[in-house]
Scaffold this motif. Structure first.
Motif, PDB file in Angstrom:
ATOM      1  N   THR A   1      -6.803   7.890 -25.024  1.00 44.80           N
ATOM      2  CA  THR A   1      -7.967   6.994 -24.958  1.00 44.80           C
ATOM      3  C   THR A   1      -8.436   6.851 -23.516  1.00 44.80           C
ATOM      4  O   THR A   1      -9.585   6.514 -23.261  1.00 44.80           O
ATOM      5  CB  THR A   1      -7.616   5.602 -25.515  1.00 44.80           C
ATOM      6  N   ILE A   2      -7.518   7.143 -22.570  1.00 47.35           N
ATOM      7  CA  ILE A   2      -7.915   7.083 -21.154  1.00 47.35           C
ATOM      8  C   ILE A   2      -8.898   8.229 -20.883  1.00 47.35           C
ATOM      9  O   ILE A   2      -9.864   8.074 -20.145  1.00 47.35           O
ATOM     10  CB  ILE A   2      -6.690   7.206 -20.220  1.00 47.35           C
ATOM     11  N   ARG A   3      -8.619   9.403 -21.487  1.00 44.28           N
ATOM     12  CA  ARG A   3      -9.547  10.535 -21.332  1.00 44.28           C
ATOM     13  C   ARG A   3     -10.953  10.127 -21.779  1.00 44.28           C
ATOM     14  O   ARG A   3     -11.937  10.383 -21.097  1.00 44.28           O
ATOM     15  CB  ARG A   3      -9.058  11.717 -22.181  1.00 44.28           C
ATOM     16  N   ASP A   4     -11.028   9.463 -22.939  1.00 40.00           N
ATOM     17  CA  ASP A   4     -12.345   9.083 -23.450  1.00 40.00           C
ATOM     18  C   ASP A   4     -13.049   8.138 -22.486  1.00 40.00           C
ATOM     19  O   ASP A   4     -14.244   8.273 -22.225  1.00 40.00           O
ATOM     20  CB  ASP A   4     -12.205   8.426 -24.831  1.00 40.00           C
ATOM     21  N   GLN A   5     -12.291   7.188 -21.935  1.00 36.16           N
ATOM     22  CA  GLN A   5     -12.895   6.234 -20.993  1.00 36.16           C
ATOM     23  C   GLN A   5     -13.337   6.947 -19.709  1.00 36.16           C
ATOM     24  O   GLN A   5     -14.380   6.642 -19.142  1.00 36.16           O
ATOM     25  CB  GLN A   5     -11.901   5.124 -20.645  1.00 36.16           C
ATOM     26  N   LEU A   6     -12.500   7.905 -19.293  1.00 38.30           N
ATOM     27  CA  LEU A   6     -12.818   8.648 -18.061  1.00 38.30           C
ATOM     28  C   LEU A   6     -14.118   9.437 -18.233  1.00 38.30           C
ATOM     29  O   LEU A   6     -15.019   9.394 -17.393  1.00 38.30           O
ATOM     30  CB  LEU A   6     -11.659   9.597 -17.746  1.00 38.30           C
TER      31      LEU A   6
ATOM     32  N   HIS B   1     -16.435   8.907 -20.337  1.00 41.05           N
ATOM     33  CA  HIS B   1     -17.544   7.974 -20.564  1.00 41.05           C
ATOM     34  C   HIS B   1     -18.215   7.559 -19.251  1.00 41.05           C
ATOM     35  O   HIS B   1     -19.403   7.241 -19.222  1.00 41.05           O
ATOM     36  CB  HIS B   1     -17.019   6.744 -21.311  1.00 41.05           C
ATOM     37  N   LEU B   2     -17.445   7.625 -18.153  1.00 42.48           N
ATOM     38  CA  LEU B   2     -18.014   7.275 -16.839  1.00 42.48           C
ATOM     39  C   LEU B   2     -19.225   8.145 -16.540  1.00 42.48           C
ATOM     40  O   LEU B   2     -20.117   7.764 -15.803  1.00 42.48           O
ATOM     41  CB  LEU B   2     -16.971   7.493 -15.741  1.00 42.48           C
ATOM     42  N   LYS B   3     -19.196   9.362 -17.058  1.00 41.08           N
ATOM     43  CA  LYS B   3     -20.328  10.269 -16.817  1.00 41.08           C
ATOM     44  C   LYS B   3     -21.089  10.537 -18.111  1.00 41.08           C
ATOM     45  O   LYS B   3     -21.704  11.594 -18.288  1.00 41.08           O
ATOM     46  CB  LYS B   3     -19.828  11.567 -16.185  1.00 41.08           C
ATOM     47  N   ASN B   4     -20.988   9.564 -19.015  1.00 38.03           N
ATOM     48  CA  ASN B   4     -21.718   9.636 -20.280  1.00 38.03           C
ATOM     49  C   ASN B   4     -21.472  10.900 -21.079  1.00 38.03           C
ATOM     50  O   ASN B   4     -22.404  11.479 -21.663  1.00 38.03           O
ATOM     51  CB  ASN B   4     -23.230   9.499 -20.027  1.00 38.03           C
ATOM     52  N   ILE B   5     -20.248  11.387 -21.047  1.00 38.51           N
ATOM     53  CA  ILE B   5     -19.934  12.528 -21.896  1.00 38.51           C
ATOM     54  C   ILE B   5     -18.743  12.166 -22.770  1.00 38.51           C
ATOM     55  O   ILE B   5     -18.014  11.216 -22.485  1.00 38.51           O
ATOM     56  CB  ILE B   5     -19.619  13.823 -21.090  1.00 38.51           C
TER      57      ILE B   5
ATOM     58  N   PRO C   1     -14.789  18.662 -18.139  1.00 40.68           N
ATOM     59  CA  PRO C   1     -15.457  18.975 -16.872  1.00 40.68           C
ATOM     60  C   PRO C   1     -14.675  18.478 -15.663  1.00 40.68           C
ATOM     61  O   PRO C   1     -14.824  18.990 -14.558  1.00 40.68           O
ATOM     62  CB  PRO C   1     -16.812  18.262 -16.976  1.00 40.68           C
ATOM     63  N   PHE C   2     -13.875  17.453 -15.824  1.00 38.08           N
ATOM     64  CA  PHE C   2     -13.053  16.967 -14.698  1.00 38.08           C
ATOM     65  C   PHE C   2     -11.839  16.231 -15.250  1.00 38.08           C
ATOM     66  O   PHE C   2     -11.871  15.701 -16.360  1.00 38.08           O
ATOM     67  CB  PHE C   2     -13.866  16.047 -13.765  1.00 38.08           C
ATOM     68  N   TRP C   3     -10.761  16.242 -14.475  1.00 39.14           N
ATOM     69  CA  TRP C   3      -9.504  15.592 -14.889  1.00 39.14           C
ATOM     70  C   TRP C   3      -9.207  14.342 -14.076  1.00 39.14           C
ATOM     71  O   TRP C   3      -8.280  13.602 -14.414  1.00 39.14           O
ATOM     72  CB  TRP C   3      -8.308  16.523 -14.678  1.00 39.14           C
ATOM     73  N   THR C   4      -9.888  14.180 -12.953  1.00 33.87           N
ATOM     74  CA  THR C   4      -9.525  13.072 -12.055  1.00 33.87           C
ATOM     75  C   THR C   4     -10.777  12.300 -11.662  1.00 33.87           C
ATOM     76  O   THR C   4     -11.894  12.855 -11.658  1.00 33.87           O
ATOM     77  CB  THR C   4      -8.861  13.590 -10.762  1.00 33.87           C
ATOM     78  N   TYR C   5     -10.582  11.048 -11.344  1.00 27.76           N
ATOM     79  CA  TYR C   5     -11.695  10.242 -10.856  1.00 27.76           C
ATOM     80  C   TYR C   5     -11.101   9.187  -9.930  1.00 27.76           C
ATOM     81  O   TYR C   5     -10.184   8.453 -10.323  1.00 27.76           O
ATOM     82  CB  TYR C   5     -12.424   9.582 -12.033  1.00 27.76           C
ATOM     83  N   GLU C   6     -11.592   9.157  -8.716  1.00 27.63           N
ATOM     84  CA  GLU C   6     -11.054   8.244  -7.703  1.00 27.63           C
ATOM     85  C   GLU C   6      -9.519   8.337  -7.655  1.00 27.63           C
ATOM     86  O   GLU C   6      -8.997   9.413  -7.378  1.00 27.63           O
ATOM     87  CB  GLU C   6     -11.590   6.834  -7.926  1.00 27.63           C
ATOM     88  N   SER C   7      -8.805   7.282  -7.993  1.00 29.04           N
ATOM     89  CA  SER C   7      -7.328   7.337  -7.844  1.00 29.04           C
ATOM     90  C   SER C   7      -6.625   7.503  -9.186  1.00 29.04           C
ATOM     91  O   SER C   7      -5.466   7.097  -9.346  1.00 29.04           O
ATOM     92  CB  SER C   7      -6.835   6.074  -7.145  1.00 29.04           C
ATOM     93  N   THR C   8      -7.314   8.091 -10.149  1.00 22.71           N
ATOM     94  CA  THR C   8      -6.771   8.234 -11.505  1.00 22.71           C
ATOM     95  C   THR C   8      -6.826   9.709 -11.925  1.00 22.71           C
ATOM     96  O   THR C   8      -7.795  10.401 -11.612  1.00 22.71           O
ATOM     97  CB  THR C   8      -7.607   7.377 -12.484  1.00 22.71           C
ATOM     98  N   ALA C   9      -5.805  10.155 -12.634  1.00 21.89           N
ATOM     99  CA  ALA C   9      -5.806  11.551 -13.119  1.00 21.89           C
ATOM    100  C   ALA C   9      -5.210  11.624 -14.517  1.00 21.89           C
ATOM    101  O   ALA C   9      -4.358  10.819 -14.897  1.00 21.89           O
ATOM    102  CB  ALA C   9      -5.004  12.437 -12.170  1.00 21.89           C
ATOM    103  N   LEU C  10      -5.669  12.598 -15.268  1.00 22.78           N
ATOM    104  CA  LEU C  10      -5.097  12.892 -16.589  1.00 22.78           C
ATOM    105  C   LEU C  10      -3.971  13.919 -16.435  1.00 22.78           C
ATOM    106  O   LEU C  10      -4.015  14.764 -15.534  1.00 22.78           O
ATOM    107  CB  LEU C  10      -6.167  13.468 -17.517  1.00 22.78           C
TER     108      LEU C  10
END
Ligand SMILES: Cc1cc2nc3c(=O)[nH]c(=O)nc-3n(C[C@H](O)[C@H](O)[C@H](O)COP(=O)(O)OP(=O)(O)OC[C@H]3O[C@@H](n4cnc5c(N)ncnc54)[C@H](O)[C@@H]3O)c2cc1C
Length: 443
Positions: free
Chosen positions: A175-180, A182-186, A306-315
């Motif tokens: 569910t973290i992937r989905d939230q991540l 969602h930050l870029k509306n995908i 398209p991406f696995w990480t955002y700021e200080s968070t990673a999948l």
């Protein structure tokens, strides 16, 4: 050696599965001092199933000091036999004994509980790791700097947890992937493979009445019986006391519940029906499964993110690269992720949010191409195994025939020497160590 500031980073990991455990242990071994793992389940809760322990996985687990324990009750594979499901005729045979001398580690098979249990025991020996079982992660309230999330304990009040680095190893249903995204509306493009798997474990006692079944249990071999849209892969685990079977077949409940659940109670008559045209040896084993103990997994993957990480968070792991089981690499890849994360975080020049974010990008750069290449190879191997009558199957069977003469590629990719070279011959930890500075400078 990382600086004290870096080692004092507070790192939270979501999920105590294969990737989460490997990440926590890898970080602790690098000297990180504050690692917390949040897990929804009340314990490790691993299903009764076997797992292939490939050399690239073993190499990392050995460095983490837990391989010896796993190896003790795992079974060292000497060969694999690929057979026609309906007749039991051998299509191809591959000797695997050379793997140990070529890659430094054998290709073994073991029990999932033994793999997870050894990693967990390794984590428990580290003072720096704290587990919070029965505590799921809900909403991510900040991605960084200082990521935070809502921790939801089963018996307690939801509360906010803040850290310096957040690693989400929450599995294929992340569910973290989905939230991540969602930050870029995908949203993740979930691919329902239309395939499902039964996982079966038969004890030596259950198999004891049949010499032909005991012969399978005593052979250090992976056997794959293949047929149109279906196969069964089987091997002994737990010091040859258990025979593990894992099937793949069309997902019978797909139309009814295409994505609602991943695990369902399967029906034994349905399972017998799916493999009704397989040979008597297979029938004998499937008939030994007790009624009511058939468990079915839907197999899901998704298109590359398209991406696995955002700021200080990673999948981590299946959250970012779920892989079909046909290559037996999903857990191995999650474990590689954990090992690479520990390298890149330990090499951070400082603890600024910018450095953390770039460090996580180095992780993604080292891991991404390899992980997605294996996702595709696993899918391709499944397609080759599941061919129905036609030109493609004829070509595949020609390859099997050439193999019997000692020539050409193995259609069952995990047993192909060139594929093994790609998977086992590459040491991702070494790559991360050697290329960190260069990649950090450009991401
Ligand atoms: C039939 C089958 C056979 C396979 N065979 C092999 C094999 O032979 N070799 C191999 O290497 N791989 C194999 N795999 C793949 C392997 O099982 C997975 O790739 C691996 O388990 C992925 O690890 P992970 O840590 O990403 O996810 P998981 O191991 O699934 O762990 C995810 C964890 O996160 C927890 N979690 C989820 N959401 C939350 C939340 N919100 N908060 C807290 N915790 C959460 C879950 O409870 C779980 O414990 C197979 C898979 C299947 C289906």
């Amino acid at each position: 050696m990382a600086s004290n500031d870096v080692l004092d980073l507070h790192i939270c990991i979501i999920g105590a599965g294969m990737g989460g455990l490997a990440t926590a242990l890898s970080l602790a071994k690098k000297g990180f001092r504050k690692i917390e793992v949040y897990e929804t389940a009340s314990n490790l809760g691993f299903v009764g199933a076997g797992i292939q322990l490939a050399p690239n996985m073993a190499r990392i687990l050995d460095r983490l000091g837990v391989w010896k324990e796993i190896e003790r009750e795992a079974v060292d594979l000497k060969e694999t036999s690929i057979r026609q499901g309906s007749t039991d005729n051998e299509l191809g045979h591959v000797d695997l004994k050379y793997i140990r001398s070529t890659y430094g580690y054998p290709h073994m098979v073991g029990h999932r509980a033994s793999l997870a249990g050894a990693m967990y025991a390794g984590c428990q020996r580290e003072k720096s790791i704290t587990f919070h079982f029965s505590t799921g992660a809900g909403e991510i309230t900040s991605w960084g700097p200082q990521p935070s999330f809502t921790a939801i304990p089963r018996n307690g009040e939801p509360h906010q947890v803040q850290c310096d680095v957040l690693l989400a190893a929450d599995g294929v249903k992340s569910t973290i992937r989905d939230q991540l995204l969602h930050l870029k509306n995908i949203s993740a493009k979930i691919i329902d493979t239309g395939q499902a798997a039964y996982r079966i474990m038969l004890t030596r006692e259950q198999m004891s009445s049949s010499p032909s079944l005991l012969a399978l249990l005593d052979r250090e071999s992976v056997t794959r019986w293949i047929g149109e849209k279906r196969h069964i892969i089987a091997y002994p685990v737990s010091s040859k006391q258990i025979y593990n079977l894992s099937t793949v077949q069309p997902d019978a409940n797909f139309a009814a519940a295409p994505s609602a659940t991943y695990t369902t109670k399967g029906s034994k008559p349905q399972m017998l029906d799916v493999f009704a045209d397989f040979c008597p040896l297979v029938q004998k084993m499937l008939n030994l499964v007790p009624d009511g103990e058939v468990c079915e997994w839907k197999l899901r993957v998704h298109e590359p993110l398209p991406f696995w990480t955002y700021e200080s968070t990673a999948l981590v792991g299946d959250a970012c690269h779920p892989t079909l089981p046909h290559l037996a690499q999903g857990a191995a890849q999650a474990i590689e992720d954990g090992a690479v994360l520990a390298v890149v975080l330990s090499k951070l020049p400082n603890t600024t949010p910018e450095a953390i974010s770039k460090g996580l990008k180095v992780y993604e750069t080292v891991r991404r191409e390899r992980a997605y290449k294996l996702v595709e190879l696993a899918a391709a191997s499944g397609r080759a195994m599941h061919l129905g009558e036609g030109a493609a199957k004829e070509e595949r069977d020609r390859q099997f025939a050439a193999l019997r003469e000692g020539k050409g590629p193995v259609p069952d990719k995990w047993a192909d020497a060139d594929v093994q070279k790609v998977i086992y011959g590459q040491d991702v930890v070494q790559i991360a160590e050697e290329e960190f500075d260069e990649i950090f400078g450009r991401v």
